[in-house]
Design an enzyme around this catalytic site. Structure first.
Site, mmCIF file in Angstrom:
data_model
loop_
_atom_site.group_PDB
_atom_site.id
_atom_site.type_symbol
_atom_site.label_atom_id
_atom_site.label_comp_id
_atom_site.label_asym_id
_atom_site.label_seq_id
_atom_site.Cartn_x
_atom_site.Cartn_y
_atom_site.Cartn_z
ATOM 1 N N GLY A 55 0.825 -1.203 0.000
ATOM 2 C CA GLY A 55 0.000 0.000 0.000
ATOM 3 C C GLY A 55 0.857 1.249 0.000
ATOM 4 O O GLY A 55 2.046 1.194 0.340
ATOM 5 N N CYS A 82 4.992 -6.377 2.109
ATOM 6 C CA CYS A 82 5.427 -4.990 2.027
ATOM 7 C C CYS A 82 4.636 -4.129 3.017
ATOM 8 O O CYS A 82 4.826 -4.293 4.210
ATOM 9 C CB CYS A 82 5.326 -4.478 0.598
ATOM 10 S SG CYS A 82 6.367 -3.050 0.356
ATOM 11 N N TYR A 83 3.723 -3.294 2.544
ATOM 12 C CA TYR A 83 2.978 -2.489 3.513
ATOM 13 C C TYR A 83 2.296 -3.396 4.538
ATOM 14 O O TYR A 83 2.272 -3.088 5.742
ATOM 15 C CB TYR A 83 1.928 -1.614 2.808
ATOM 16 C CG TYR A 83 1.225 -0.656 3.755
ATOM 17 C CD1 TYR A 83 1.855 0.512 4.161
ATOM 18 C CD2 TYR A 83 -0.037 -0.946 4.281
ATOM 19 C CE1 TYR A 83 1.241 1.384 5.050
ATOM 20 C CE2 TYR A 83 -0.652 -0.081 5.176
ATOM 21 C CZ TYR A 83 -0.012 1.085 5.549
ATOM 22 O OH TYR A 83 -0.615 1.935 6.433
ATOM 23 N N HIS A 169 7.956 -8.315 -2.608
ATOM 24 C CA HIS A 169 6.696 -8.720 -3.247
ATOM 25 C C HIS A 169 6.835 -10.077 -3.934
ATOM 26 O O HIS A 169 7.337 -10.143 -5.049
ATOM 27 C CB HIS A 169 6.278 -7.688 -4.292
ATOM 28 C CG HIS A 169 5.836 -6.387 -3.714
ATOM 29 N ND1 HIS A 169 4.545 -6.157 -3.303
ATOM 30 C CD2 HIS A 169 6.514 -5.241 -3.467
ATOM 31 C CE1 HIS A 169 4.432 -4.924 -2.835
ATOM 32 N NE2 HIS A 169 5.614 -4.341 -2.918
ATOM 33 N N GLU A 171 4.550 -11.770 -5.208
ATOM 34 C CA GLU A 171 3.534 -11.933 -6.255
ATOM 35 C C GLU A 171 3.989 -11.501 -7.638
ATOM 36 O O GLU A 171 3.430 -11.919 -8.637
ATOM 37 C CB GLU A 171 2.246 -11.201 -5.859
ATOM 38 C CG GLU A 171 2.320 -9.672 -5.847
ATOM 39 C CD GLU A 171 2.871 -9.063 -4.559
ATOM 40 O OE1 GLU A 171 3.630 -9.765 -3.840
ATOM 41 O OE2 GLU A 171 2.569 -7.900 -4.275
ATOM 42 N N VAL A 226 -11.737 -11.968 -27.859
ATOM 43 C CA VAL A 226 -11.798 -13.000 -26.830
ATOM 44 C C VAL A 226 -12.672 -12.566 -25.648
ATOM 45 O O VAL A 226 -13.562 -13.293 -25.218
ATOM 46 C CB VAL A 226 -10.376 -13.327 -26.309
ATOM 47 C CG1 VAL A 226 -10.436 -14.400 -25.246
ATOM 48 C CG2 VAL A 226 -9.478 -13.750 -27.449
ATOM 49 N N ASP A 227 -12.426 -11.352 -25.155
ATOM 50 C CA ASP A 227 -13.086 -10.941 -23.918
ATOM 51 C C ASP A 227 -14.608 -10.836 -24.080
ATOM 52 O O ASP A 227 -15.364 -11.376 -23.285
ATOM 53 C CB ASP A 227 -12.525 -9.603 -23.426
ATOM 54 C CG ASP A 227 -11.018 -9.645 -23.291
ATOM 55 O OD1 ASP A 227 -10.475 -10.758 -23.148
ATOM 56 O OD2 ASP A 227 -10.385 -8.573 -23.343
ATOM 57 N N SER A 229 -16.424 -12.174 -26.314
ATOM 58 C CA SER A 229 -17.009 -13.484 -26.634
ATOM 59 C C SER A 229 -17.199 -14.326 -25.381
ATOM 60 O O SER A 229 -18.238 -14.957 -25.189
ATOM 61 C CB SER A 229 -16.117 -14.257 -27.608
ATOM 62 O OG SER A 229 -15.962 -13.533 -28.795
ATOM 63 N N LYS A 370 -5.771 -11.932 -18.810
ATOM 64 C CA LYS A 370 -6.083 -12.468 -20.138
ATOM 65 C C LYS A 370 -6.017 -13.995 -20.220
ATOM 66 O O LYS A 370 -6.916 -14.631 -20.761
ATOM 67 C CB LYS A 370 -5.099 -11.861 -21.151
ATOM 68 C CG LYS A 370 -5.502 -12.084 -22.584
ATOM 69 C CD LYS A 370 -6.448 -10.981 -23.000
ATOM 70 C CE LYS A 370 -6.934 -11.173 -24.423
ATOM 71 N NZ LYS A 370 -7.859 -10.057 -24.739
HETATM 72 N N1 GLN Z 1 4.303 2.676 1.431
HETATM 73 C C1 GLN Z 1 5.153 1.706 1.999
HETATM 74 C C2 GLN Z 1 6.635 2.037 1.742
HETATM 75 O O1 GLN Z 1 6.928 2.913 0.993
HETATM 76 C C3 GLN Z 1 4.837 0.328 1.431
HETATM 77 C C4 GLN Z 1 5.112 0.231 -0.044
HETATM 78 C C5 GLN Z 1 4.549 -1.033 -0.645
HETATM 79 O O2 GLN Z 1 3.674 -1.672 -0.089
HETATM 80 N N2 GLN Z 1 5.008 -1.349 -1.835
HETATM 81 O O3 GLN Z 1 7.495 1.415 2.303
#
Ligand code: GLN
Length: 514
Positions: A55, A82-83, A169, A171, A226-227, A229, A370
């Site tokens: 975040g 992260c956040y 991250h 993900e 595609v979408d 359809s 997609k």
């Molecule tokens: N805002 C927070 C930071 O700058 C977290 C950033 C994030 O979640 N990518 O550290």
């Protein structure tokens, strides 16, 4: 539905859908909720695990997005990203502050492989970081399980409480072993079985659409892409003949495309819906006559499309719902919604016909990427030919013909493109290359054919590889494929005497020519 699920708690990160998607890839159902969601509601959903997203806020500042201490006391495994990690530490008594050195990009992280989350992960692994703040001191009861030279707490855990915090991250694909880490969380910590599949998504969506639509009337603008359809078939399966699909043939489709769409959705196809094909080719050609500027062409095609659609919609009268084949990347481009900050706003040309009389929009594919949409398509039984169709711009061949569009030029580019696609498929490359097509340049040049002089057009072939369509590289096609295609085009397509291959990447080029 009583199935195992992971909740993603949204703190406004840019990659929240990606988190959900990675969980779905583990065959576990996943839903995203705002950080403001009531604790009781979270409990009632009985999630097997919770993931807190990144975040934009700084968790130690007044008014920053947060969550209650009780969330961490439910006994549900939680992974903060992260956040999300910073919030977890902050709420549980650790210390988060502005980092002396912020980290952005791929960073080598040293991990403690005895942690469940790092099972089978390399000791030093590349992770994606994007943060200004950092965890200076972990919360009491936590152990540090990863670090970088600039980040003393790149990951921490309290294994007995099943709480985990990652500063990076997992993900995003840049985190090389991120999928493994999330898999470890979902299976190794949360104990999921992985029973959820695309068929369950399809079933749930159809059920939800039925409930929402009731006996209302639904209208869908079908482009043949595609979408739209996949969205149309899903609606057709859910509400049958309460659905009307309007397909505008603007005369700028690929060779045979109009008929292929009609075969699937028309009266001889497998679905019970009302299908209206509007053959508006001449209208579009008339309006495009003498127009050379790409932006004007785009505008004209977009406007005319809406006008034609609107005329048809008027004949149908008021409807209750309008279906849009919006997919998640479209949502990203127009601001993420949810808790996320708007990075750039996006004006969708030829978007919503706001003068069509309807009450509500249905976007059944809004949360999908997609390739997931394609899986849903296959699940719904849509022919592979349609499901694996390449991305095609709304203005169609109109922007693959440089300069003025004429019916003759449309034929040229259609024929050349069909040959190109055929040769690519023959070489077995059709699923490998991101996107490929033929365009008609506005250049004429001298050639010799049958001992006579020719002065004809040049076709440009394009093929690119891309992961996200934001950047792309020209594909290195085998020479045999290129020369065979070039040969056939010059021989078979009238008024073409030269074929060029576009070697430009994006940036600086775009994927399309105009
Ligand atoms: N805002 C927070 C930071 O700058 C977290 C950033 C994030 O979640 N990518 O550290």
């Amino acid at each position: 539905m009583n199935q195992e699920k992971i909740l993603v708690i949204d703190f406004g990160g840019q990659y929240n859908q990606l988190v959900a998607r990675r969980v779905r890839e583990c065959n576990v159902y996943c839903e995203i909720y705002s950080y403001k969601t009531d604790l009781e509601q979270i409990k009632a959903m009985k999630p097997k695990g919770i993931i807190l997203t990144g975040g934009p806020d700084s968790c130690y500042e007044e008014g920053a997005a947060s969550c209650s201490r009780e969330l961490f006391e439910l006994g549900i495994p939680i992974l903060g990203l992260c956040y999300g990690a910073q919030v977890m530490m902050h709420v549980l008594g650790g210390h988060v502050c502005k980092a002396p050195v912020r980290e952005y990009g791929k960073i080598e992280v040293a991990v403690d492989r005895s942690s469940k989350l790092f099972a089978d992960v390399s000791e030093k692994t590349i992770c994606w970081m994007s943060h200004n703040d950092y965890i200076e001191k972990e919360a009491p009861g936590f152990t540090i399980i990863a670090h970088t030279p600039n980040c003393p707490v790149a990951a921490a855990e309290s294994a007995e409480r099943q709480l985990y915090a990652f500063q990076f991250h997992p993900e995003v694909l840049h985190t090389q072993e991120g999928k493994k880490m999330l898999h470890n969380f979902v299976y190794g910590v949360c104990g999921c079985m992985g029973t959820w599949k695309m068929d369950a998504f399809v079933e749930m969506s159809i059920q939800a659409i039925r409930e929402k639509v009731g006996d209302g009337k639904v209208l869908c603008a079908l482009s043949g892409g595609v979408d739209s359809s996949v969205a149309a078939v899903m609606l057709a399966k859910a509400v049958g003949d309460q659905l009307t699909c309007v397909f505008v043939d603007h005369g700028l489709l690929r060779k045979n495309e109009g008929n292929e769409v009609e075969e699937v959705f028309g009266p001889n196809g497998p679905y019970k819906l009302h299908f209206i094909r509007v053959n508006a080719q001449q209208r579009f050609y008339d309006r495009l006559k003498g127009v050379e500027d790409p932006e004007r062409k785009r505008k004209i095609i977009g406007e005319e499309f809406i006008r034609v659609f609107e005329e048809e919609a008027k004949k149908i009268g008021a409807v209750d719902f309008l279906v849009q084949g919006t997919i998640y990347p479209d949502v990203v481009e127009s601001g993420l919604g949810g808790e996320s900050a708007v990075i750039k706003s996006h004006h969708n040309v030829g978007g919503l016909p706001d003068y069509v009389d309807f009450k509500e929009i249905i976007e059944p594919l809004r949360d999908l990427f997609k390739d997931e949409v394609r899986k849903v398509g296959l699940e719904l039984g849509i022919p592979e030919k349609l499901v694996y169709r390449q991305p095609f711009p709304g203005p169609g061949l109109g922007i693959r013909i440089i300069g003025e569009v004429t019916p003759e030029k449309v034929t040229m580019v259609q024929e050349a493109d069909a040959i190109y696609r055929e040769e690519i498929a023959k070489a077995g490359l059709d699923r490998e290359i991101g996107q490929y097509f033929a365009a008609l340049t506005n250049m004429r040049s001298v050639g010799v054919m049958g001992d006579g002089r020719t002065y004809d057009y040049a076709i440009a072939l394009r093929a690119v590889n891309t992961i996200d369509f934001m950047t792309a590289e020209a594909a290195e096609l085998p020479w045999e494929v290129l020369s065979k295609t070039a040969n056939r085009i010059v021989n078979e397509v009238k008024n073409v005497n030269r074929v060029l291959y576009d070697c430009t990447g994006k940036p600086p080029g775009t994927i399309e020519f105009e």
